[in-house]
Write a protein that holds these residues in place. Structure first.
Motif, PDB file in Angstrom:
ATOM      1  N   LEU A 118      64.448  27.478  44.371  1.00  0.00           N
ATOM      2  CA  LEU A 118      63.996  27.346  45.718  1.00  0.00           C
ATOM      3  C   LEU A 118      62.989  26.273  46.040  1.00  0.00           C
ATOM      4  CD1 LEU A 118      64.329  31.039  46.674  1.00  0.00           C
ATOM      5  CD2 LEU A 118      65.855  29.282  47.502  1.00  0.00           C
ATOM      6  N   ILE A 119      62.012  26.268  45.033  1.00  0.00           N
ATOM      7  CA  ILE A 119      60.813  25.340  45.338  1.00  0.00           C
ATOM      8  C   ILE A 119      61.167  24.126  45.259  1.00  0.00           C
ATOM      9  CG2 ILE A 119      58.512  24.637  44.508  1.00  0.00           C
ATOM     10  CD1 ILE A 119      57.955  27.626  44.273  1.00  0.00           C
ATOM     11  N   ALA A 128      59.468  15.137  48.752  1.00  0.00           N
ATOM     12  CA  ALA A 128      57.999  15.128  48.368  1.00  0.00           C
ATOM     13  C   ALA A 128      57.407  14.231  47.460  1.00  0.00           C
ATOM     14  CB  ALA A 128      57.589  16.699  47.764  1.00  0.00           C
ATOM     15  N   ASP A 129      58.509  13.489  46.702  1.00  0.00           N
ATOM     16  CA  ASP A 129      57.781  12.404  45.605  1.00  0.00           C
ATOM     17  C   ASP A 129      57.543  11.012  46.512  1.00  0.00           C
ATOM     18  OD1 ASP A 129      60.408  11.919  46.399  1.00  0.00           O
ATOM     19  OD2 ASP A 129      61.044  11.536  44.591  1.00  0.00           O
ATOM     20  N   PRO A 143      60.733  18.546  39.712  1.00  0.00           N
ATOM     21  CA  PRO A 143      60.487  19.395  38.980  1.00  0.00           C
ATOM     22  C   PRO A 143      59.242  20.231  38.385  1.00  0.00           C
ATOM     23  CG  PRO A 143      62.142  18.244  38.072  1.00  0.00           C
ATOM     24  CD  PRO A 143      61.324  17.375  39.316  1.00  0.00           C
ATOM     25  N   ALA A 144      58.212  19.131  37.969  1.00  0.00           N
ATOM     26  CA  ALA A 144      56.944  19.710  37.563  1.00  0.00           C
ATOM     27  C   ALA A 144      56.194  20.330  38.644  1.00  0.00           C
ATOM     28  CB  ALA A 144      56.139  18.414  37.160  1.00  0.00           C
ATOM     29  N   LEU A 145      56.340  19.667  40.065  1.00  0.00           N
ATOM     30  CA  LEU A 145      55.485  20.392  41.112  1.00  0.00           C
ATOM     31  C   LEU A 145      56.268  21.720  41.222  1.00  0.00           C
ATOM     32  CD1 LEU A 145      55.055  17.627  43.672  1.00  0.00           C
ATOM     33  CD2 LEU A 145      53.375  18.885  42.516  1.00  0.00           C
ATOM     34  N   ALA A 146      57.589  21.939  41.156  1.00  0.00           N
ATOM     35  CA  ALA A 146      58.130  23.063  41.469  1.00  0.00           C
ATOM     36  C   ALA A 146      57.927  24.229  40.154  1.00  0.00           C
ATOM     37  CB  ALA A 146      59.747  23.063  41.303  1.00  0.00           C
ATOM     38  N   ALA A 147      57.705  23.618  39.065  1.00  0.00           N
ATOM     39  CA  ALA A 147      57.212  24.745  37.904  1.00  0.00           C
ATOM     40  C   ALA A 147      55.975  25.290  38.053  1.00  0.00           C
ATOM     41  CB  ALA A 147      57.561  23.943  36.572  1.00  0.00           C
ATOM     42  N   LEU A 149      54.212  25.235  40.954  1.00  0.00           N
ATOM     43  CA  LEU A 149      54.084  26.268  42.144  1.00  0.00           C
ATOM     44  C   LEU A 149      54.846  27.486  41.946  1.00  0.00           C
ATOM     45  CD1 LEU A 149      54.384  23.387  45.214  1.00  0.00           C
ATOM     46  CD2 LEU A 149      52.333  24.773  44.290  1.00  0.00           C
ATOM     47  N   GLY A 150      55.984  27.646  41.323  1.00  0.00           N
ATOM     48  CA  GLY A 150      56.786  28.678  41.072  1.00  0.00           C
ATOM     49  C   GLY A 150      55.991  29.529  40.035  1.00  0.00           C
ATOM     50  N   GLY A 151      55.511  29.124  38.883  1.00  0.00           N
ATOM     51  CA  GLY A 151      54.786  30.067  37.949  1.00  0.00           C
ATOM     52  C   GLY A 151      53.476  30.797  38.801  1.00  0.00           C
ATOM     53  N   SER A 152      52.951  29.935  39.579  1.00  0.00           N
ATOM     54  CA  SER A 152      51.784  30.360  40.217  1.00  0.00           C
ATOM     55  C   SER A 152      52.276  31.391  41.154  1.00  0.00           C
ATOM     56  CB  SER A 152      50.916  29.044  40.962  1.00  0.00           C
ATOM     57  OG  SER A 152      50.609  28.423  40.071  1.00  0.00           O
TER      58      SER A 152
END
Length: 195
Positions: A118-119, A128-129, A143-147, A149-152
């Motif tokens: 979803l993120i 966003a890039d 994908p790095a930002l999503a990972a 934010l998603g993990g956090s």
């Protein structure tokens, strides 16, 4: 009772109006009735599947993979911690551990995959890039930002330190995947994904 009350049944059959000059295209455009020969246009998405298809697929695969992994781990721990050597007791221990760990791992991995997808889809929709400097614009940025934010977000209820650690683990997983795709000749990041 008087017999002079008129009823519609005594007048004979009801006549329907003529529908010969009615155009179906104006009445129901959902029927997609074509009156002229016109070309068919296909919707084409350059990025592949849509956000919702990727979200559902990654949540499903994550849940399935987590359940299988957890069940195998539960099978191993159940076999190691059996209190008795009798068949029924051993089978009960195996089933209890398999069900406990399989469901926990499956739910955890499925939820992380859902939040991540979803993120990532939201970041893609918002482009966003484009808000980052040119040097940071790589295929792995969203994908790095999503990972991160998603993990956090997934571990945010456990406190800020645990949330930061979970985000860092997600960021590291995407980094390892991106580095591995650059090492393998001919591989492109995200091109061999089954989701």
């Amino acid at each position: 009772m008087s017999s002079d009350s008129s009823s519609s049944s005594s007048d004979g059959p009801v006549q329907l109006p003529s529908l010969g000059n009615l155009s179906l295209k104006t009445v129901a455009p959902a029927l997609q009735v074509k009156t002229q020969s016109e070309p068919d246009y296909l919707d084409f998405d350059v990025k592949g599947r849509g956000m919702w298809e990727k979200t559902v697929a990654s949540a499903g695969w994550g849940y399935l993979g987590g359940t299988v992994t957890g069940a195998l781990y539960g099978l191993r721990t159940g076999a190691a911690s059996t209190p008795n050597t009798r068949f029924k007791v051993r089978m009960n221990s195996l089933l209890n551990h398999t069900g406990r760990y399989g469901s926990r791992f499956g739910n955890a991995v499925g939820c992380v995959a859902l939040v991540y997808s979803l993120i990532e889809g939201s970041l893609d929709k918002a482009d966003a890039d484009t808000y980052f400097p040119e040097a940071l614009q790589t295929p792995a940025l969203n994908p790095a930002l999503a990972a991160l934010l998603g993990g956090s977000l997934y571990k945010s209820s456990a406190g800020p330190r645990v949330a930061a650690l979970a985000g860092t683990i997600g960021l590291g997983a995407v980094g390892v995947t991106y580095a591995a795709s650059n090492v393998v000749p001919g591989a492109k990041f995200g091109s061999t994904s089954f989701m």
